[in-house]
Design a protein around this motif. Structure first.
Motif, PDB file in Angstrom:
ATOM      1  N   HIS A  25       0.842  -1.183   0.000  1.00  0.00           N
ATOM      2  CA  HIS A  25       0.000   0.000   0.000  1.00  0.00           C
ATOM      3  C   HIS A  25       0.882   1.239   0.000  1.00  0.00           C
ATOM      4  CE1 HIS A  25       0.616  -1.337   4.169  1.00  0.00           C
ATOM      5  NE2 HIS A  25       0.679  -0.064   4.485  1.00  0.00           N
ATOM      6  N   ASP A  59      -8.286  -2.405   0.258  1.00  0.00           N
ATOM      7  CA  ASP A  59      -7.025  -2.817  -0.348  1.00  0.00           C
ATOM      8  C   ASP A  59      -7.214  -4.134  -1.113  1.00  0.00           C
ATOM      9  OD1 ASP A  59      -4.421  -3.530  -0.992  1.00  0.00           O
ATOM     10  OD2 ASP A  59      -3.602  -2.911   0.930  1.00  0.00           O
ATOM     11  N   ARG A 103      -6.304  -2.514   6.229  1.00  0.00           N
ATOM     12  CA  ARG A 103      -6.212  -2.504   4.774  1.00  0.00           C
ATOM     13  C   ARG A 103      -7.543  -2.943   4.146  1.00  0.00           C
ATOM     14  NH1 ARG A 103      -3.561   1.134   4.014  1.00  0.00           N
ATOM     15  NH2 ARG A 103      -3.894   0.645   1.818  1.00  0.00           N
TER      16      ARG A 103
END
Length: 202
Positions: free
Chosen positions: A126, A195, A190
């Motif tokens: 990320h 994500d 996340r």
């Protein structure tokens, strides 16, 4: 006085020869510029192409003189001035772009994403940021690795990632890689952010 048709003959021969040579130089220089990602060399290539354009106008003026058109030289001069001005503006813009910082573009980001996906030790990533400065790319990213790895093992993995990225890119690439442990706390954060790079289990 006015020029006779015979005056245009040497002009036609010289300008035609210049067109052939300069067009060849344009194509060769553009290939080298593409390999080096150099706007300066691209500018040199387009300088050759500008010479082709100018010589083409001169050639037309010579043909006009042979045909007996008295205004051929004047018209050719005006067109040559326009060509030189337009190429100068184009080169100035390209050099300014090379000297400025900007986005690397979607194609570069997609390529880096694809490379990261092929590295098995990476369990997710990320905060990927890529910037282009001149002919180089600057990249930083947070990667998730097995939390049980030693610092030394993590270091070797990062070095291998850096080599893989550099070998997979056409641009010179400078990387800064931050390591995050692959645990449920980070995974939950996340996931909450949507994500899509996560893989495996924490």
């Amino acid at each position: 006085g006015s020029k006779s048709p015979i005056d245009g003959v040497p002009v036609v021969f010289v300008s035609a020869g210049t067109i052939v040579v300069k067009e060849w130089l344009f194509r060769r220089t553009r290939l080298v510029a593409a390999r080096c990602r150099s706007a300066a060399l691209q500018g040199k290539a387009w300088d050759h192409r500008a010479d082709v354009a100018v010589s083409s106008v001169v050639l037309a003026g010579g043909v006009g003189t042979i045909a007996g058109w008295s205004n051929a030289d004047a018209v050719a001069g005006i067109v040559v001035g326009g060509v030189v001005f337009s190429v100068g503006v184009k080169l100035l813009f390209e050099i300014l772009v090379e000297l400025s910082e900007g986005s690397a573009g979607a194609a570069v980001e997609a390529r880096i994403d694809a490379i990261l996906k092929e590295i098995p030790e990476i369990r997710g990533w990320h905060r990927l940021r890529i910037r282009r400065i001149g002919r180089e790319l600057l990249m930083d990213v947070h990667i998730m690795l097995d939390a049980s790895l030693t610092i030394e093992a993590g270091h070797h993995i990062v070095r291998r990632i850096e080599r893989t990225l550099s070998e997979g890119m056409d641009w010179p690439l400078h990387t800064v890689i931050h390591i995050d442990p692959d645990n449920e706390e980070i995974r939950n954060k996340r996931r909450a952010l949507g994500d899509t790079t996560l893989r495996g289990t924490g």
